[in-house]
Design an enzyme around this catalytic site. Structure first.
Site, PDB file in Angstrom:
ATOM      1  N   ASN A  49       0.795  -1.232   0.000  1.00 39.21           N
ATOM      2  CA  ASN A  49       0.000   0.000   0.000  1.00 39.21           C
ATOM      3  C   ASN A  49       0.828   1.283   0.000  1.00 39.21           C
ATOM      4  O   ASN A  49       0.376   2.311  -0.489  1.00 39.21           O
ATOM      5  CB  ASN A  49      -1.011   0.001   1.155  1.00 39.21           C
ATOM      6  CG  ASN A  49      -0.372  -0.237   2.508  1.00 39.21           C
ATOM      7  OD1 ASN A  49       0.776  -0.655   2.617  1.00 39.21           O
ATOM      8  ND2 ASN A  49      -1.135   0.018   3.557  1.00 39.21           N
ATOM      9  N   GLU A 148       4.528  -4.924  12.385  1.00 45.23           N
ATOM     10  CA  GLU A 148       3.521  -3.868  12.258  1.00 45.23           C
ATOM     11  C   GLU A 148       2.368  -4.494  11.507  1.00 45.23           C
ATOM     12  O   GLU A 148       2.428  -4.679  10.295  1.00 45.23           O
ATOM     13  CB  GLU A 148       4.110  -2.662  11.515  1.00 45.23           C
ATOM     14  CG  GLU A 148       3.334  -1.383  11.745  1.00 45.23           C
ATOM     15  CD  GLU A 148       2.209  -1.205  10.741  1.00 45.23           C
ATOM     16  OE1 GLU A 148       1.050  -1.523  11.100  1.00 45.23           O
ATOM     17  OE2 GLU A 148       2.486  -0.776   9.631  1.00 45.23           O
ATOM     18  N   CYS A 182      -3.225   0.711   7.223  1.00 46.63           N
ATOM     19  CA  CYS A 182      -3.451   0.107   8.543  1.00 46.63           C
ATOM     20  C   CYS A 182      -3.911   1.149   9.553  1.00 46.63           C
ATOM     21  O   CYS A 182      -4.547   0.808  10.556  1.00 46.63           O
ATOM     22  CB  CYS A 182      -2.192  -0.596   9.025  1.00 46.63           C
ATOM     23  SG  CYS A 182      -0.735   0.476   9.085  1.00 46.63           S
ATOM     24  N   GLU A 356       8.620   1.561  14.695  1.00 48.27           N
ATOM     25  CA  GLU A 356       9.400   2.066  13.573  1.00 48.27           C
ATOM     26  C   GLU A 356       9.364   3.589  13.606  1.00 48.27           C
ATOM     27  O   GLU A 356       8.342   4.187  13.912  1.00 48.27           O
ATOM     28  CB  GLU A 356       8.839   1.554  12.237  1.00 48.27           C
ATOM     29  CG  GLU A 356       8.972   0.049  12.084  1.00 48.27           C
ATOM     30  CD  GLU A 356       8.495  -0.460  10.735  1.00 48.27           C
ATOM     31  OE1 GLU A 356       9.199  -1.265  10.126  1.00 48.27           O
ATOM     32  OE2 GLU A 356       7.392  -0.041  10.311  1.00 48.27           O
TER      33      GLU A 356
END
Length: 375
Positions: A49, A148, A182, A356
């Site tokens: 994405n 993640e 997300c 991250e």
């Protein structure tokens, strides 16, 4: 592109700030030295994405920490990742530091890397289902892991919210990348006293978005990634409507070819609708009305995921209470965008492990070594 570039800039600066510590032991006989070293060869697996940004977000801290990498980009978007790797080569990164493999058989390729005993770290962004598989594989060689994973973000509008600000934030939180993120807001909880105004204004803004070819001027919303994604969105909307939801705008495909879906706002959505328990990954907003703050916190936290939550209120005490009590790794207070290269990105519960970005991002690629030096 800008987000990816900022990741490179950020971690280039963090590379020279890898610290340590030193102290004298309690008995005075030993000098305690703490240093940090590269964790070792890393397995990096990214989604489709945000193909450049997701690659940069993993590669940048790994390079800054001094690690080598094998990089498996998403099957649906390999070309952007290959271009990113080429940029690193042109910038002077030595051959062998960053290695990329494109494949339509991800489990075989990544599984071989995970089982090799050579890799010491895996960093994955993608579905919770795949993340669990990688964690099981990582356990065999006790690899460091960053995950993640999925999200099911609540977007909460309290009674005292600035509605114009909330609608603008909702548009950003829902429609970024056609909802294929997300961090996308999935479940909209709006206080009964402002539900009518918010729903009407939000639906109007959504209905004004132009769907079409992204290469054409004036297009706001492009297609979904593939037929499977389109089928999922259609099924989730149909299920919600069958269970009592009303369509304020959208709710169908436009005529013509392609994986397009008209941006949709649903209201009166039942808590047993499938889209309240599933990451939508599409341009669909599901609105539910609430009356009490304890009630909405219970509903917002009633999910296996915990990546991000959004809260709109003009009351600072309420803002801080919701920030503290939402079971998520990130909170957007009066904003629909939380991603920032200078901030730690990640979730709790089944939304992942590790972070991250931010100052902590490079720590995921470093091991701590203690040396005892006799005085």
């Amino acid at each position: 592109m800008a987000y990816g570039a900022e990741m490179l800039r950020w971690f280039s600066e963090e590379a020279v700030r890898i610290g340590g510590d030193q102290a004298t032991s309690v008995d005075g006989n030993t000098r305690i030295m703490i240093t940090k070293e590269p964790v070792g060869p890393c397995v990096l697996v990214t989604p489709w994405n945000f193909p450049l940004a997701m690659g940069a977000r993993k590669i940048a801290p790994a390079v800054a920490a001094g690690c080598t990498m094998v990089f498996k980009p998403a099957e649906l978007t390999p070309l952007t990742s290959l271009a990113l790797v080429q940029i690193f080569r042109e910038a002077g990164l030595p051959d062998g530091v960053l290695n990329v493999v494109t494949t339509a058989n991800a489990s075989s390729v990544v599984g071989t890397w995970m089982g090799s005993g050579i890799a010491r770290k895996v960093s994955f962004t993608g579905s919770t289902e795949v993340g669990k598989i990688l964690l099981r594989q990582a356990a065999d060689n006790v690899m460091r892991s960053s995950m993640e994973l999925g999200g099911n973000a609540p977007f909460i509008v309290l009674a005292d919210a600035d509605i114009e600000k909330a609608v603008d934030g909702a548009l950003k939180a829902k429609m970024r990348n056609m909802g294929e993120a997300c961090t996308a807001a999935n479940r909209f909880f709006v206080h009964r006293s402002v539900a009518g105004e918010f729903s009407e204004k939000f639906a109007k803004r959504i209905s004004e978005l132009q769907v079409g070819n992204g290469a054409l001027e004036g297009t706001d919303v492009g297609p979904l990634i593939e037929q499977k994604g389109l089928d999922k969105v259609q099924a989730l909307v149909a299920d919600a409507v069958a269970k009592g939801a009303r369509i304020l705008t959208g709710g169908s495909r436009p005529e013509g070819p392609g994986y397009f879906y008209i941006p949709t706002v649903l209201t009166d959505v039942s808590q047993d609708a499938e889209l309240m328990r599933t990451e939508i990954f599409g341009p669909v907003a599901a609105i539910t009305v609430f009356d009490g703050e304890d009630e909405v916190l219970r509903l917002a936290n009633d999910t296996e995921w915990g990546l991000v939550g959004y809260v709109f209120t003009e009351n600072m005490d309420k803002a801080l209470r919701f920030s503290a009590e939402l079971e998520v790794g990130m909170v957007g207070l009066n904003t629909g965008i939380v991603s920032n290269h200078a901030a730690p990105f990640g979730g709790v519960k089944q939304s992942g492990l590790g972070r991250e970005g931010g100052k902590i991002g490079i720590e995921e690629f470093l091991e701590i070594k203690y040396t005892a030096l006799a005085i």
